[in-house]
Write a protein that holds these residues in place. Structure first.
Motif, mmCIF file in Angstrom:
data_model
loop_
_atom_site.group_PDB
_atom_site.id
_atom_site.type_symbol
_atom_site.label_atom_id
_atom_site.label_comp_id
_atom_site.label_asym_id
_atom_site.label_seq_id
_atom_site.Cartn_x
_atom_site.Cartn_y
_atom_site.Cartn_z
ATOM 1 N N TYR A 169 0.364 0.248 0.472
ATOM 2 C CA TYR A 169 -0.508 -1.392 -0.572
ATOM 3 C C TYR A 169 -2.045 -0.490 -0.789
ATOM 4 C CZ TYR A 169 2.360 -4.260 2.646
ATOM 5 O OH TYR A 169 3.741 -4.910 2.892
ATOM 6 N N CYS A 170 -2.437 1.169 -1.021
ATOM 7 C CA CYS A 170 -3.322 1.148 -0.974
ATOM 8 C C CYS A 170 -3.790 0.746 -2.825
ATOM 9 C CB CYS A 170 -3.135 3.347 -1.039
ATOM 10 S SG CYS A 170 -2.504 3.412 0.422
ATOM 11 N N SER A 171 -2.689 0.160 -3.751
ATOM 12 C CA SER A 171 -3.065 0.121 -4.617
ATOM 13 C C SER A 171 -3.286 1.294 -5.995
ATOM 14 C CB SER A 171 -5.328 -0.439 -5.102
ATOM 15 O OG SER A 171 -5.245 -1.522 -4.626
ATOM 16 N N ARG A 172 -2.544 1.761 -4.844
ATOM 17 C CA ARG A 172 -1.488 3.504 -5.850
ATOM 18 C C ARG A 172 -0.672 2.580 -6.711
ATOM 19 N NH1 ARG A 172 -1.844 6.386 -1.175
ATOM 20 N NH2 ARG A 172 0.697 5.744 -1.701
ATOM 21 N N GLY A 173 -0.307 3.123 -7.715
ATOM 22 C CA GLY A 173 0.257 3.191 -9.139
ATOM 23 C C GLY A 173 0.053 1.478 -9.040
ATOM 24 N N SER A 174 1.436 1.612 -9.679
ATOM 25 C CA SER A 174 1.791 -0.458 -10.792
ATOM 26 C C SER A 174 2.211 -0.941 -10.104
ATOM 27 C CB SER A 174 2.018 0.833 -12.093
ATOM 28 O OG SER A 174 3.483 0.625 -11.573
ATOM 29 N N ARG A 175 2.395 -2.138 -10.187
ATOM 30 C CA ARG A 175 3.044 -3.284 -9.631
ATOM 31 C C ARG A 175 4.378 -3.729 -9.618
ATOM 32 N NH1 ARG A 175 -1.199 -8.066 -12.052
ATOM 33 N NH2 ARG A 175 -2.555 -8.234 -11.198
ATOM 34 N N ILE A 176 5.115 -3.123 -8.541
ATOM 35 C CA ILE A 176 6.508 -3.405 -9.272
ATOM 36 C C ILE A 176 7.112 -5.344 -9.139
ATOM 37 C CG2 ILE A 176 8.524 -3.550 -7.278
ATOM 38 C CD1 ILE A 176 6.136 -1.622 -5.422
ATOM 39 N N THR A 177 7.948 -4.430 -10.039
ATOM 40 C CA THR A 177 9.309 -5.722 -11.162
ATOM 41 C C THR A 177 10.014 -5.991 -10.562
ATOM 42 O OG1 THR A 177 8.257 -5.000 -13.150
ATOM 43 C CG2 THR A 177 6.521 -6.853 -12.341
ATOM 44 N N ASP A 178 10.694 -4.569 -10.544
ATOM 45 C CA ASP A 178 11.902 -4.341 -10.205
ATOM 46 C C ASP A 178 12.194 -3.478 -9.187
ATOM 47 O OD1 ASP A 178 14.537 -4.022 -11.145
ATOM 48 O OD2 ASP A 178 14.657 -2.221 -12.439
ATOM 49 N N PRO A 179 11.843 -3.746 -7.867
ATOM 50 C CA PRO A 179 12.199 -2.754 -7.030
ATOM 51 C C PRO A 179 13.840 -2.777 -6.875
ATOM 52 C CG PRO A 179 12.535 -5.275 -6.211
ATOM 53 C CD PRO A 179 12.062 -5.307 -7.914
ATOM 54 N N LYS A 180 13.710 -1.171 -6.009
ATOM 55 C CA LYS A 180 14.865 -0.536 -5.266
ATOM 56 C C LYS A 180 15.186 -2.050 -4.912
ATOM 57 C CE LYS A 180 13.283 3.079 -7.261
ATOM 58 N NZ LYS A 180 13.566 3.885 -8.000
ATOM 59 N N PRO A 181 17.001 -1.283 -5.116
ATOM 60 C CA PRO A 181 17.798 -2.597 -4.260
ATOM 61 C C PRO A 181 18.361 -2.270 -2.853
ATOM 62 C CG PRO A 181 19.405 -1.364 -6.352
ATOM 63 C CD PRO A 181 17.797 -0.699 -6.014
ATOM 64 N N ASP A 182 17.214 -1.497 -2.186
ATOM 65 C CA ASP A 182 17.532 -1.463 -0.484
ATOM 66 C C ASP A 182 16.288 -1.445 -0.667
ATOM 67 O OD1 ASP A 182 16.627 0.990 -1.835
ATOM 68 O OD2 ASP A 182 17.986 2.063 0.023
ATOM 69 N N ILE A 183 15.449 -2.438 -0.394
ATOM 70 C CA ILE A 183 14.189 -1.943 -0.421
ATOM 71 C C ILE A 183 14.187 -3.021 0.665
ATOM 72 C CG2 ILE A 183 13.228 -4.019 -2.289
ATOM 73 C CD1 ILE A 183 11.640 -0.841 -0.915
ATOM 74 N N CYS A 184 14.883 -4.174 1.269
ATOM 75 C CA CYS A 184 14.698 -5.029 1.684
ATOM 76 C C CYS A 184 15.456 -4.486 2.984
ATOM 77 C CB CYS A 184 15.251 -6.006 1.405
ATOM 78 S SG CYS A 184 15.008 -7.619 0.457
ATOM 79 N N SER A 185 15.863 -3.317 2.949
ATOM 80 C CA SER A 185 16.173 -2.127 4.534
ATOM 81 C C SER A 185 14.737 -1.764 5.417
ATOM 82 C CB SER A 185 17.203 -0.902 4.048
ATOM 83 O OG SER A 185 18.187 -1.353 3.562
ATOM 84 N N TYR A 186 13.743 -1.297 4.242
ATOM 85 C CA TYR A 186 12.471 -0.976 4.975
ATOM 86 C C TYR A 186 11.384 -2.008 4.718
ATOM 87 C CZ TYR A 186 14.831 3.176 2.948
ATOM 88 O OH TYR A 186 15.532 4.404 2.610
ATOM 89 N N PHE A 187 11.362 -3.863 3.485
ATOM 90 C CA PHE A 187 10.669 -4.864 4.401
ATOM 91 C C PHE A 187 11.494 -5.450 4.832
ATOM 92 C CE2 PHE A 187 8.358 -1.046 1.007
ATOM 93 C CZ PHE A 187 6.944 -1.744 1.434
ATOM 94 N N ASP A 188 10.164 -6.538 5.434
ATOM 95 C CA ASP A 188 10.919 -7.352 5.745
ATOM 96 C C ASP A 188 10.532 -8.432 4.529
ATOM 97 O OD1 ASP A 188 11.865 -9.411 7.570
ATOM 98 O OD2 ASP A 188 9.570 -9.542 8.762
ATOM 99 N N CYS A 189 11.705 -8.924 3.747
ATOM 100 C CA CYS A 189 12.164 -9.421 2.589
ATOM 101 C C CYS A 189 11.854 -11.455 2.950
ATOM 102 C CB CYS A 189 13.149 -9.002 1.778
ATOM 103 S SG CYS A 189 12.554 -7.159 1.292
ATOM 104 N N ILE A 190 11.185 -12.319 2.668
ATOM 105 C CA ILE A 190 11.962 -13.928 2.066
ATOM 106 C C ILE A 190 13.306 -13.958 1.597
ATOM 107 C CG2 ILE A 190 9.367 -14.105 2.009
ATOM 108 C CD1 ILE A 190 9.925 -14.926 -0.586
#
Length: 403
Positions: free
Chosen positions: A341-362
């Motif tokens: 959430y640091c505004s470091r890098g670019s926006r994510i339009t194609d997240p990793k397939p297992d990203i919901c294992s780390y973030f709480d996805c809707i």
């Protein structure tokens, strides 16, 4: 049904109670935000149907209105921006106006050449600053609201460069509404603008938040049985155990002896690491050759086969090597991809397939067509930049970046 007792199902019920309370708060926040947006849109619809302009005493005396010209808005604190190039802008009109707040994009980086009070009338936009600048609707050939929720660009046929106005975020919605209404009025198409707002209000009803499902005690995971203190203690114990194993496997300190020593690359080969823990010392310029013994040395340990040394043998690691400093994610969950959430890098339009294992996805995370954002309730969505994003989760909070 057997009554819950200590160590039986009481912890399950407590888990269910906590889940239901969290879901209730998230639903109430989402519904409140949705209702406020709807109320504001309906106020705009009423104004579009009935507003006939400001009374004469509300218009400053320096505003030179023509015959049959009516002021719709007087707004201090506006600034003129001008583009050095000639971007293609959409055709002028009210179709780009949205009655609902959108996620703010990056701020406009163009130079500001003047500032003052903006006046929107049914014929033009005028800025009274160090000098007067106006944009006549009759000469308007390009028009666009930028996604920074501040800047509106206007290209007129009597000027080479595109220019526009930048206003404060708190007044941007009022400025854009009154300008859209004035454009519709200038072409005798107020009814079309009213229909445009009615369509948006009808579409907004589809995003009404629905009450969440009730969490049942049978759904409680086994990890909920352990309190936070127990989990922390277990984690600390595991770390200490791993540290003890690492110390046991660390190579011994070099000793002065007639016994030939094994090559350092063979000894350190027991421990693998993806990243070095310290900066290697510079190798000697001309290392002495190492010759393997023809017979095992008279010790209790078995002989270690030697290797032919390379020109630059790898230095030994020491147990005092510092640990690399962890990269801050600015509150984002720990993840191997550096999403933050640091505004470091670019926006994510194609997240990793297992990203919901780390973030709480809707629930409909993978149906999103925008970029990855965090909602106000802490869950993440892939509808960043889209209308209605996070409408069931309290609204938008911040963007997730991949750096």
């Amino acid at each position: 049904m057997v009554a819950a007792g200590p160590g039986r199902s009481g912890w399950r019920q407590r888990w269910a109670d906590r889940q239901n309370e969290q879901r209730r708060r998230a639903f109430e926040a989402a519904f409140g935000a949705w209702q406020r947006d709807g109320d504001e849109a309906r106020r705009m619809l009423t104004a579009a149907q009935t507003f006939a302009g400001l009374p004469a005493d509300a218009v400053p005396p320096y505003v030179d209105l023509g015959r049959a010209e009516v002021a719709f808005l007087v707004l201090p604190g506006a600034a003129i921006v001008e583009l050095p190039d000639q971007p293609a802008l959409p055709a002028p009109g009210y179709t780009g106006f949205s009655a609902y707040p959108q996620p703010a994009g990056p701020p406009f980086a163009g130079p500001r050449i003047d500032a003052g009070t903006a006046v929107v009338t049914n014929r033009r936009v005028v800025l009274y600053g160090n000098r007067r600048r106006e944009w006549l609707y009759a000469k308007l050939v390009g028009f666009a609201h930028l996604p920074d929720n501040r800047t509106t660009l206007m290209r007129v046929s009597n000027r080479v460069r595109a220019s526009g106005l930048c206003v404060e975020p708190a007044t941007a919605a009022s400025f854009r509404f009154n300008l859209s209404l004035a454009l519709a009025e200038s072409t005798n198409d107020r009814a079309g603008f009213v229909a445009h707002l009615e369509q948006q209000i009808s579409e907004h009803q589809r995003y009404r938040p629905q009450p969440p499902p009730v969490a049942m005690e049978q759904q409680a995971p086994m990890t909920a049985r352990l309190g936070p203190g127990v989990l922390v203690a277990a984690a600390v114990t595991a770390i200490l155990l791993l540290c003890g194993i690492a110390v046991a496997l660390a190579p011994p300190s070099p000793q002065t002896s007639d016994t030939p020593q094994a090559d350092s690359t063979t000894t350190t080969g027991r421990v693998s690491s993806a990243l070095p823990t310290s900066t290697p010392a510079a190798p000697p310029t001309s290392p002495p050759p190492v010759t393997a013994p023809t017979t095992p040395p008279p010790t209790a340990t078995p002989p270690v086969p030697s290797r032919t040394p390379t020109a630059k043998p790898a230095p030994k690691r020491t147990r005092s090597s510092p640990t690399p400093k962890a990269v801050s994610l600015c509150g984002a969950p720990s993840n191997p991809y550096g999403y933050n959430y640091c505004s470091r890098g670019s926006r994510i339009t194609d997240p990793k397939p297992d990203i919901c294992s780390y973030f709480d996805c809707i629930d409909n995370f993978w149906n999103g067509k925008g970029y990855m954002i965090e909602c106000d309730d802490g869950m993440v969505s892939m509808s960043g930049g889209r209308q209605g994003s996070c409408s069931y989760h309290g609204g938008n909070n911040r963007t997730v970046y991949d750096g």
